[in-house]
Design a protein around this motif. Structure first.
Motif, PDB file in Angstrom:
ATOM      1  N   ILE A  97      22.485  25.452  62.590  1.00 54.65           N
ATOM      2  CA  ILE A  97      22.516  24.193  61.838  1.00 54.65           C
ATOM      3  C   ILE A  97      21.172  23.478  61.803  1.00 54.65           C
ATOM      4  O   ILE A  97      21.003  22.542  61.020  1.00 54.65           O
ATOM      5  N   SER A  98      20.216  23.918  62.618  1.00 55.11           N
ATOM      6  CA  SER A  98      18.876  23.324  62.508  1.00 55.11           C
ATOM      7  C   SER A  98      18.095  23.950  61.366  1.00 55.11           C
ATOM      8  O   SER A  98      17.044  23.453  60.981  1.00 55.11           O
ATOM      9  N   GLY A  99      18.584  25.055  60.835  1.00 61.14           N
ATOM     10  CA  GLY A  99      17.849  25.782  59.797  1.00 61.14           C
ATOM     11  C   GLY A  99      18.466  25.597  58.429  1.00 61.14           C
ATOM     12  O   GLY A  99      19.523  24.982  58.270  1.00 61.14           O
ATOM     13  N   ARG A 100      17.811  26.139  57.448  1.00 55.02           N
ATOM     14  CA  ARG A 100      18.299  26.044  56.066  1.00 55.02           C
ATOM     15  C   ARG A 100      18.375  27.422  55.441  1.00 55.02           C
ATOM     16  O   ARG A 100      18.148  27.595  54.243  1.00 55.02           O
ATOM     17  N   ASN A 101      18.707  28.380  56.288  1.00 52.37           N
ATOM     18  CA  ASN A 101      18.886  29.752  55.822  1.00 52.37           C
ATOM     19  C   ASN A 101      20.390  30.005  55.674  1.00 52.37           C
ATOM     20  O   ASN A 101      21.106  30.092  56.676  1.00 52.37           O
ATOM     21  N   PRO A 102      20.875  30.110  54.420  1.00 47.99           N
ATOM     22  CA  PRO A 102      22.327  30.224  54.236  1.00 47.99           C
ATOM     23  C   PRO A 102      22.952  31.419  54.930  1.00 47.99           C
ATOM     24  O   PRO A 102      24.104  31.384  55.316  1.00 47.99           O
ATOM     25  N   GLU A 103      22.166  32.496  55.107  1.00 50.52           N
ATOM     26  CA  GLU A 103      22.709  33.668  55.803  1.00 50.52           C
ATOM     27  C   GLU A 103      23.115  33.325  57.231  1.00 50.52           C
ATOM     28  O   GLU A 103      24.111  33.834  57.762  1.00 50.52           O
ATOM     29  N   MET A 104      22.308  32.447  57.880  1.00 51.35           N
ATOM     30  CA  MET A 104      22.580  32.100  59.274  1.00 51.35           C
ATOM     31  C   MET A 104      23.561  30.934  59.393  1.00 51.35           C
ATOM     32  O   MET A 104      24.112  30.687  60.451  1.00 51.35           O
ATOM     33  N   LEU A 105      23.747  30.228  58.303  1.00 58.97           N
ATOM     34  CA  LEU A 105      24.714  29.117  58.307  1.00 58.97           C
ATOM     35  C   LEU A 105      26.134  29.626  58.042  1.00 58.97           C
ATOM     36  O   LEU A 105      27.085  29.151  58.651  1.00 58.97           O
ATOM     37  N   ILE A 106      26.273  30.574  57.105  1.00 57.90           N
ATOM     38  CA  ILE A 106      27.607  31.046  56.705  1.00 57.90           C
ATOM     39  C   ILE A 106      27.654  32.521  56.276  1.00 57.90           C
ATOM     40  O   ILE A 106      28.684  33.182  56.440  1.00 57.90           O
ATOM     41  N   GLY A 107      26.527  33.053  55.776  1.00 60.71           N
ATOM     42  CA  GLY A 107      26.555  34.388  55.148  1.00 60.71           C
ATOM     43  C   GLY A 107      27.028  35.491  56.079  1.00 60.71           C
ATOM     44  O   GLY A 107      27.928  36.272  55.746  1.00 60.71           O
ATOM     45  N   ARG A 108      26.455  35.556  57.275  1.00 63.14           N
ATOM     46  CA  ARG A 108      26.820  36.642  58.195  1.00 63.14           C
ATOM     47  C   ARG A 108      28.227  36.468  58.744  1.00 63.14           C
ATOM     48  O   ARG A 108      28.873  37.429  59.132  1.00 63.14           O
ATOM     49  N   HIS A 109      28.672  35.224  58.747  1.00 61.99           N
ATOM     50  CA  HIS A 109      30.029  34.940  59.243  1.00 61.99           C
ATOM     51  C   HIS A 109      31.062  35.539  58.285  1.00 61.99           C
ATOM     52  O   HIS A 109      32.096  36.042  58.698  1.00 61.99           O
ATOM     53  N   VAL A 110      30.729  35.445  56.991  1.00 61.29           N
ATOM     54  CA  VAL A 110      31.628  36.009  55.976  1.00 61.29           C
ATOM     55  C   VAL A 110      31.762  37.522  56.195  1.00 61.29           C
ATOM     56  O   VAL A 110      32.869  38.078  56.193  1.00 61.29           O
ATOM     57  N   ILE A 111      30.617  38.159  56.436  1.00 60.76           N
ATOM     58  CA  ILE A 111      30.643  39.615  56.642  1.00 60.76           C
ATOM     59  C   ILE A 111      31.448  39.986  57.894  1.00 60.76           C
ATOM     60  O   ILE A 111      32.196  40.951  57.911  1.00 60.76           O
ATOM     61  N   SER A 112      31.321  39.170  58.938  1.00 61.66           N
ATOM     62  CA  SER A 112      31.971  39.494  60.220  1.00 61.66           C
ATOM     63  C   SER A 112      33.405  39.025  60.301  1.00 61.66           C
ATOM     64  O   SER A 112      34.129  39.422  61.222  1.00 61.66           O
ATOM     65  N   ALA A 113      33.839  38.165  59.382  1.00 58.30           N
ATOM     66  CA  ALA A 113      35.150  37.516  59.509  1.00 58.30           C
ATOM     67  C   ALA A 113      36.308  38.499  59.704  1.00 58.30           C
ATOM     68  O   ALA A 113      37.139  38.300  60.603  1.00 58.30           O
ATOM     69  N   PRO A 114      36.401  39.592  58.912  1.00 56.36           N
ATOM     70  CA  PRO A 114      37.548  40.493  59.117  1.00 56.36           C
ATOM     71  C   PRO A 114      37.566  41.117  60.510  1.00 56.36           C
ATOM     72  O   PRO A 114      38.603  41.203  61.145  1.00 56.36           O
TER      73      PRO A 114
END
Ligand code: 1GP
Length: 251
Positions: A97-114
């Motif tokens: 949350i200190s960064g503004r890189n969407p991959e680290m905010l939500i992108g990788r979470h989407v990939i890992s969610a299943p």
């Protein structure tokens, strides 16, 4: 009891937690045995497992060794999606949350969610804040984000507050592994005074004195990796400080 509930209980009773970070790429079976033995003897609260790279495929071996030799829970602290493992007890699901890189905010979470949904891991959503530490740490570079300047307590407070309002369960302020300067005490104190969530502090903590300083400033949990890799005996001194800080708070 689940891990998060225990963290909350410890926080409300003033019990400080001490965490040893295991970077799987940095440990041999021999050095791991020493650190696990000392951790059991000293009552280390948790192991975090993770690193910036993935040079070895030994996560499962490390987790099962720790499980066999200790009752200390292993919590994944993943540097990337390849460091997920169903054998651990839990995972800090980090949103940077200190960064503004969407991959680290939500992108990788989407990939890992299943994977995460199907796993038995206890998922602990964590607002992860990188704090500037004197030079570019591995995590700054790998995450492609700019850390919060060390002198900007107000930005840190607003970031942690936003994380809390977004529903994060923990706030983790990290100067980055091997940081030259740990998170400043004034920043820890300012953030502590602004949130109700448990606060984790790590990065560049190399002495028992720095552990004490972090607890006294308001850390509920202190994480040490590099310094313990170099000198495992620090576990004894650092957990003694944790115990003393606990006593101070309770008395
Ligand atoms: C890094 O907070 C951890 O993410 C621990 O840092 O290795 O510098 O102790 P060190």
């Amino acid at each position: 009891m689940n891990i998060y509930q225990k963290i909350l209980n410890d926080k409300s009773s003033g019990k400080k937690n001490f965490v040893v970070l295991i970077d799987p790429d940095k440990y041999t079976p021999q050095s791991l045995a020493i650190v696990v033995k000392l951790s059991v003897e000293s009552g280390v609260d948790y192991f975090f497992l993770g690193g910036s790279l993935l040079m070895t495929d030994n996560h499962a071996t490390i987790i099962s060794y720790i499980r066999e030799k200790s009752g200390i829970p292993v919590i994944l602290f993943p540097g990337n999606n390849l460091q997920l493992n169903n054998e651990a007890e839990g995972i800090l699901l980090l949103s940077l949350i200190s960064g503004r890189n969407p991959e680290m905010l939500i992108g990788r979470h989407v990939i890992s969610a299943p994977f995460l949904k199907a796993s038995n891991l206890e998922i602990i959503s964590t607002g992860y804040m990188l704090i500037e530490s004197g030079f570019t740490t591995a995590v700054n570079y790998m995450s492609n984000t700019t850390p919060i300047p060390a002198s900007k307590d107000d930005i840190a407070v607003c970031t942690a507050t936003a994380g809390e309002m977004l529903g994060m369960k923990l706030i983790y302020m990290d100067a980055g592994s091997g940081a030259q300067k740990p998170v400043p005490a004034s920043m820890i104190r300012s953030v502590k005074d602004s949130i109700r969530l448990p606060l984790i502090i790590g990065g560049g903590i190399t002495t028992a004195l720095l552990v004490e300083r972090a607890y006294n400033a308001g850390a509920d949990m202190v994480v040490v990796g590099n310094a313990i890799e170099k000198d495992p005996d620090l576990i004894t001194a650092m957990t003694a400080v944790r115990n003393a800080c606990h006593q101070t708070h309770v008395n």
